[in-house]
Design an enzyme around this catalytic site. Structure first.
Site, PDB file in Angstrom:
ATOM      1  CB  SER A 251      -0.990  -0.035   1.194  1.00  0.00           C
ATOM      2  OG  SER A 251      -0.085   0.234   2.376  1.00  0.00           O
ATOM      3  CE  LYS A 252      -3.222   3.178  -0.119  1.00  0.00           C
ATOM      4  NZ  LYS A 252      -3.604   1.718   0.285  1.00  0.00           N
ATOM      5  NE  ARG A 253       0.882   0.128   6.192  1.00  0.00           N
ATOM      6  CZ  ARG A 253       1.735  -0.769   6.397  1.00  0.00           C
ATOM      7  NH1 ARG A 253       3.210  -0.515   7.014  1.00  0.00           N
ATOM      8  NH2 ARG A 253       1.265  -2.022   6.496  1.00  0.00           N
TER       9      ARG A 253
END
Length: 493
Positions: A251-253
RNA sequence: GGCCCGUUCGUCUAGUGGCCUAGGACACCGCCCUCUCAAGGCGGAGAUCAGCGGUUCGAAUCCGCUACGGGCUACCA
């Protein structure tokens, strides 16, 4: 029956690597089987819809070169390909299900549902709809419907077991008692994913549904829907998840959120495809480097792994570097263009490209390597004066080297002449080349000195040598002039 | 909590009962080459195939259990 598969993104966010991998596998399989690859937009969530993400998803897929045969912008025999334009289809299906008793109207408020869920959580029970509206009195139902009371249509999960056949995982059996009475039609008249995807996959004649593993738990509901509607289900293929280094779903992180960010960093689309393909798949031959056509030829859906794959940036970098090295120089120049300052013209870039080719991992790294062509050194790192020597000698050595450049010796002769200069002063050739590198390029690490110098041109090389000589000489006090402080430090042992 | 999927070097993987004293790639280390940095060549280290118990003459490969990891559990997709 020709193979038809699809990628069906919901325009609620950027295209991630996991999504890109799903697009790729759908594309590869369709091409391999000489079938059709369809792009369908699942815009059934009006609250989360984001037009920008739609554009970036299309752009990302196009960047990878995975052109869809049917879908947005290209149309096709099953148009429209936006679910928001197909509402009547879903409503009709829901209607049919209700009439057949496979679905029912539910008027439970969100508040009640939330309270129900809370209560179930507290009691450590499975959180499922309790069937409150499952058997409403027909006349009461008619009344509430007539009164326009807001409600949804829910699936009536029957007793028994449901078998899901997954191409990669085999026969999976689910006990229906663990399935929820899924909402099919929301109170705004839009379908949920489960209804819309099922209806469209049937209407669009999909033979294969290839999607991420996160969909596996809801697949028995989809199978049930096919049965209730009297349709043959497609072949289901659930791809293993793409994980971040912490082993959680990517994911984005975990860094770059969007596929397009990789384009900006200077990754090649062919490298992305190559890398993504090997996330959960391998030809089994030991070959590792493929272009898109090669992937199509080698791809076999059956060989897809069923265990998740961790995304490894170092591997991506290596694949990218490998693809950069394989590019024809002219092609590399074209790819480099957007990453290199405009002051570096096309001719200059073309000349520099072969020197850059084995020295970059990502296109964006080229900028720093070629900047010296248009920027004179304004600061000299250590190295103008070789160890064990002094400024006066260094100035003399550089002066002689300058004379060699000024004489304009051709290629191999130039190097030989410079080596002679070094030898005469008892310098190691490497020290001389380092001094020249610092003087001409302004860095201790650079493209090859002599090739770079020849591109730079004799006049420019001499000018830079003069400036360096002045700096070295200046630091001895022999020539008083403004000199960078850093050179002074180096001159004093 | 419930349901489901998964488990071979740090990572991606090869491997479908004997060819495995488990192969390759990336990353890492060393050497060679070399005007720096790369590239390239050669070599090295790194996995008791999650554990346990079965089946079998024989198991990384088949079965069961356990552990661990992950996913799902919305009128999101």
């Amino acid at each position: 029956m020709p193979v038809r598969d699809r990628y069906a993104p919901s325009p609620t966010g950027a295209l991630h690597l996991g999504g890109a991998r799903t697009v790729l596998f759908n594309y590869l399989f369709a091409r391999k089987m000489r079938g059709q690859f369809v792009l369908r937009i699942e815009d059934t969530d009006q609250k989360r819809y984001d037009p920008e993400s739609l554009a970036s998803i299309l752009e990302g897929i196009r960047w990878l070169g995975l052109q869809w045969d049917e879908g947005p912008e290209v149309g096709g025999p099953y148009a429209p390909y936006f679910q928001s334009e197909r509402l009547s289809l879903y409503q009709a299906a829901a209607q049919r299900l209700v009439e057949a008793g496979h679905a029912y109207y539910c008027f439970c408020t969100p508040k009640r549902l939330e309270a129900l869920r809370k209560e179930q959580e507290r009691a450590h029970l499975p959180t499922r709809y309790d069937g409150h509206c499952r058997n409403l009195d027909p006349s009461e139902l008619k009344q509430r419907l007539a009164a326009g009371e807001p409600g949804v249509v829910r699936m009536r999960i029957p007793d028994g077991k449901t078998v899901v056949d997954d191409l990669l995982r085999g026969r999976l059996e689910f006990d229906n008692s663990t399935l929820d009475d899924q909402v099919l039609l929301k109170s705004d008249g839009f379908p949920t994913y489960h209804l819309a995807a099922t209806v469209d996959d049937h209407e669009m004649a999909m033979t294969h549904v290839i999607r991420g593993e996160e969909w596996l738990p809801s697949t028995p509901k989809h199978v049930l829907l096919y049965q209730m509607l009297g349709w043959d289900p497609p072949t289901f293929v659930h791809l293993p998840l793409v994980l971040g280094p912490d082993r959680a779903k990517l994911s984005k992180r975990h860094g770059a959120a969007s596929l397009l960010e990789y384009r900006e960093m200077g990754y090649l689309p062919e490298a992305m495809n190559n890398f993504l393909a090997f996330l959960g798949w391998s030809p089994g031959t030991g070959e590792e480097l493929f272009d898109l056509d090669g992937l199509v030829r080698a791809f076999e859906l059956e060989k897809v792994q069923s265990s998740p794959a961790v995304f490894d940036q170092a591997k991506l970098d290596s694949v990218n570097a490998e693809h950069i090295r394989r590019l024809a120089p002219g092609e590399l120049s074209r790819r480099l263009r957007p990453f290199v300052p405009d002051e570096i013209g096309d001719d200059l870039l073309a000349q520099a490209t072969p020197l850059v080719q084995t020295r970059i991992t990502k296109l964006a790294e080229a900028a720093d390597l070629v900047r010296f062509f248009v920027e004179r050194p304004y600061d000299y790192p250590e190295g103008l004066v070789s160890k064990g020597s002094d400024a006066a000698e260094a100035a003399a050595v550089l002066e002689e080297a300058r004379a060699v450049f000024a004489a304009g010796e051709p290629g191999p002769g130039l190097e030989a002449a410079l080596r002679q200069v070094a030898e005469k002063h008892g310098w190691k050739a490497g020290d001389l080349f380092m001094a020249l590198r610092v003087a001409i390029i302004g860095s201790r690490q650079s493209l090859p000195l002599l090739e770079s110098s020849s591109i730079l041109g004799q006049d420019e090389v001499l000018a830079r040598l003069d400036a360096a000589i002045a700096t070295v000489a200046g630091s001895t006090g022999a020539a008083a002039s403004q000199k960078p402080a850093i050179a002074e430090d180096e001159a004093s042992p």
